[in-house]
Design a protein around this motif. Sequence first.
Motif, PDB file in Angstrom:
ATOM      1  N   LEU A 149     -20.078  45.200 -33.742  1.00  0.00           N
ATOM      2  CA  LEU A 149     -19.178  44.106 -33.398  1.00  0.00           C
ATOM      3  C   LEU A 149     -19.882  43.137 -32.451  1.00  0.00           C
ATOM      4  CD1 LEU A 149     -15.887  46.097 -32.706  1.00  0.00           C
ATOM      5  CD2 LEU A 149     -16.584  44.951 -34.819  1.00  0.00           C
ATOM      6  N   CYS A 150     -19.580  41.873 -32.574  1.00  0.00           N
ATOM      7  CA  CYS A 150     -20.154  40.905 -31.644  1.00  0.00           C
ATOM      8  C   CYS A 150     -19.478  41.059 -30.280  1.00  0.00           C
ATOM      9  CB  CYS A 150     -20.037  39.481 -32.175  1.00  0.00           C
ATOM     10  SG  CYS A 150     -18.421  38.742 -32.013  1.00  0.00           S
TER      11      CYS A 150
ATOM     12  N   GLN B  94     -15.003  34.608 -27.264  1.00  0.00           N
ATOM     13  CA  GLN B  94     -14.358  33.637 -26.367  1.00  0.00           C
ATOM     14  C   GLN B  94     -15.032  32.275 -26.465  1.00  0.00           C
ATOM     15  OE1 GLN B  94     -11.432  34.076 -24.849  1.00  0.00           O
ATOM     16  NE2 GLN B  94     -11.477  36.036 -25.903  1.00  0.00           N
ATOM     17  N   ASP B  95     -16.343  32.260 -26.605  1.00  0.00           N
ATOM     18  CA  ASP B  95     -17.071  31.005 -26.764  1.00  0.00           C
ATOM     19  C   ASP B  95     -16.632  30.286 -28.047  1.00  0.00           C
ATOM     20  OD1 ASP B  95     -19.209  29.035 -26.195  1.00  0.00           O
ATOM     21  OD2 ASP B  95     -20.150  29.933 -27.981  1.00  0.00           O
ATOM     22  N   ILE B  96     -16.456  31.038 -29.112  1.00  0.00           N
ATOM     23  CA  ILE B  96     -16.004  30.443 -30.376  1.00  0.00           C
ATOM     24  C   ILE B  96     -14.601  29.860 -30.212  1.00  0.00           C
ATOM     25  CG2 ILE B  96     -15.296  30.964 -32.744  1.00  0.00           C
ATOM     26  CD1 ILE B  96     -17.645  32.986 -32.783  1.00  0.00           C
ATOM     27  N   ILE B  97     -13.732  30.586 -29.547  1.00  0.00           N
ATOM     28  CA  ILE B  97     -12.364  30.106 -29.345  1.00  0.00           C
ATOM     29  C   ILE B  97     -12.365  28.813 -28.539  1.00  0.00           C
ATOM     30  CG2 ILE B  97     -10.160  30.648 -28.225  1.00  0.00           C
ATOM     31  CD1 ILE B  97     -10.722  33.608 -29.144  1.00  0.00           C
ATOM     32  N   LEU B  98     -13.163  28.764 -27.499  1.00  0.00           N
ATOM     33  CA  LEU B  98     -13.275  27.533 -26.702  1.00  0.00           C
ATOM     34  C   LEU B  98     -13.853  26.387 -27.531  1.00  0.00           C
ATOM     35  CD1 LEU B  98     -14.510  28.931 -23.265  1.00  0.00           C
ATOM     36  CD2 LEU B  98     -12.270  27.934 -23.791  1.00  0.00           C
ATOM     37  N   THR B  99     -14.860  26.674 -28.323  1.00  0.00           N
ATOM     38  CA  THR B  99     -15.456  25.653 -29.188  1.00  0.00           C
ATOM     39  C   THR B  99     -14.429  25.146 -30.191  1.00  0.00           C
ATOM     40  OG1 THR B  99     -17.647  26.661 -28.963  1.00  0.00           O
ATOM     41  CG2 THR B  99     -17.319  25.180 -30.838  1.00  0.00           C
ATOM     42  N   ALA B 100     -13.647  26.064 -30.751  1.00  0.00           N
ATOM     43  CA  ALA B 100     -12.655  25.695 -31.772  1.00  0.00           C
ATOM     44  C   ALA B 100     -11.617  24.734 -31.226  1.00  0.00           C
ATOM     45  CB  ALA B 100     -11.977  26.940 -32.323  1.00  0.00           C
TER      46      ALA B 100
ATOM     47  N   ALA C  51     -15.040  22.701 -36.913  1.00  0.00           N
ATOM     48  CA  ALA C  51     -16.194  22.797 -37.816  1.00  0.00           C
ATOM     49  C   ALA C  51     -17.395  23.406 -37.085  1.00  0.00           C
ATOM     50  CB  ALA C  51     -16.541  21.431 -38.383  1.00  0.00           C
ATOM     51  N   ARG C  52     -17.598  22.993 -35.855  1.00  0.00           N
ATOM     52  CA  ARG C  52     -18.705  23.554 -35.068  1.00  0.00           C
ATOM     53  C   ARG C  52     -18.464  25.034 -34.799  1.00  0.00           C
ATOM     54  NH1 ARG C  52     -20.277  23.481 -29.416  1.00  0.00           N
ATOM     55  NH2 ARG C  52     -22.540  23.611 -29.309  1.00  0.00           N
ATOM     56  N   ALA C  53     -17.222  25.416 -34.556  1.00  0.00           N
ATOM     57  CA  ALA C  53     -16.894  26.823 -34.336  1.00  0.00           C
ATOM     58  C   ALA C  53     -17.190  27.648 -35.583  1.00  0.00           C
ATOM     59  CB  ALA C  53     -15.436  26.976 -33.922  1.00  0.00           C
ATOM     60  N   VAL C  54     -16.898  27.103 -36.761  1.00  0.00           N
ATOM     61  CA  VAL C  54     -17.204  27.810 -38.012  1.00  0.00           C
ATOM     62  C   VAL C  54     -18.711  28.016 -38.128  1.00  0.00           C
ATOM     63  CG1 VAL C  54     -17.186  27.639 -40.542  1.00  0.00           C
ATOM     64  CG2 VAL C  54     -15.123  27.101 -39.242  1.00  0.00           C
TER      65      VAL C  54
ATOM     66  N   GLN D 287     -23.326  31.917 -37.804  1.00  0.00           N
ATOM     67  CA  GLN D 287     -24.522  32.447 -37.145  1.00  0.00           C
ATOM     68  C   GLN D 287     -24.288  33.889 -36.678  1.00  0.00           C
ATOM     69  OE1 GLN D 287     -25.401  29.644 -34.027  1.00  0.00           O
ATOM     70  NE2 GLN D 287     -25.994  28.025 -35.468  1.00  0.00           N
ATOM     71  N   LEU D 288     -23.116  34.136 -36.101  1.00  0.00           N
ATOM     72  CA  LEU D 288     -22.804  35.491 -35.640  1.00  0.00           C
ATOM     73  C   LEU D 288     -22.651  36.465 -36.809  1.00  0.00           C
ATOM     74  CD1 LEU D 288     -20.336  34.772 -32.708  1.00  0.00           C
ATOM     75  CD2 LEU D 288     -22.591  35.858 -32.546  1.00  0.00           C
ATOM     76  N   LEU D 289     -22.127  35.976 -37.930  1.00  0.00           N
ATOM     77  CA  LEU D 289     -21.955  36.850 -39.095  1.00  0.00           C
ATOM     78  C   LEU D 289     -23.294  37.310 -39.668  1.00  0.00           C
ATOM     79  CD1 LEU D 289     -18.884  35.263 -40.905  1.00  0.00           C
ATOM     80  CD2 LEU D 289     -19.061  37.592 -39.978  1.00  0.00           C
TER      81      LEU D 289
END
Length: 185
Positions: A5-6, A12-18, A23-26, A31-33
């Motif tokens: 798991l990441c 949390q960084d992805i949630i903030l980015t979203a 689109a940037r969060a995706v 990258q994490l996937l």
Amino acid sequence: MTDSLCAEDALQDIILTAQADSARAVDKIDQLLQKHPGDARLHFLKGSLLVELKRHFEAHRAMSQAIAIAPDFEIARFQLGFFELTSGEADRAIETWRPLKDLPIEHYLRRFVVGLEHLIDDRFEQCVTELGAGIAANTENLPLNRDMELIIARCAEILTPNADATQKESDVVSATSFLLGSKSR
């Protein structure tokens, strides 16, 4: 490549980015996937963001992957079914939700599923009752309550007696049309 798991801080960084740029969060999720292909949370989050971006085919695939990896990921299963329902695929939604009907009767997701099944069958009063019970039981996912409150409000509009019976008859909608926001005539 690892399949663990990441880290929580990456999520949390992805949630903030979203919040600023879905689109940037995706892109960050993708990258994490590459490092964590078996993290159902990433697939679910990606699917949720893709819905927001109106990339529905990809969203369905990502959410489906989340529950394929983690069949007991209850909120992902519920949201996939809700997405299917709002996409006009009621039978598919019911099938996706089937395992959630095994949850205890007081569990909010079970109540929401039962309520939405009543909606599918145009049983608006029962829908309101079950969704209301689900909202009362839900203390862990409060934004989901708002979605259910919107459905309850729409049901209340349909159930409100209208002096003009002809108008009331023309206001009856199928559950799918109801969720898609268009009336069937």
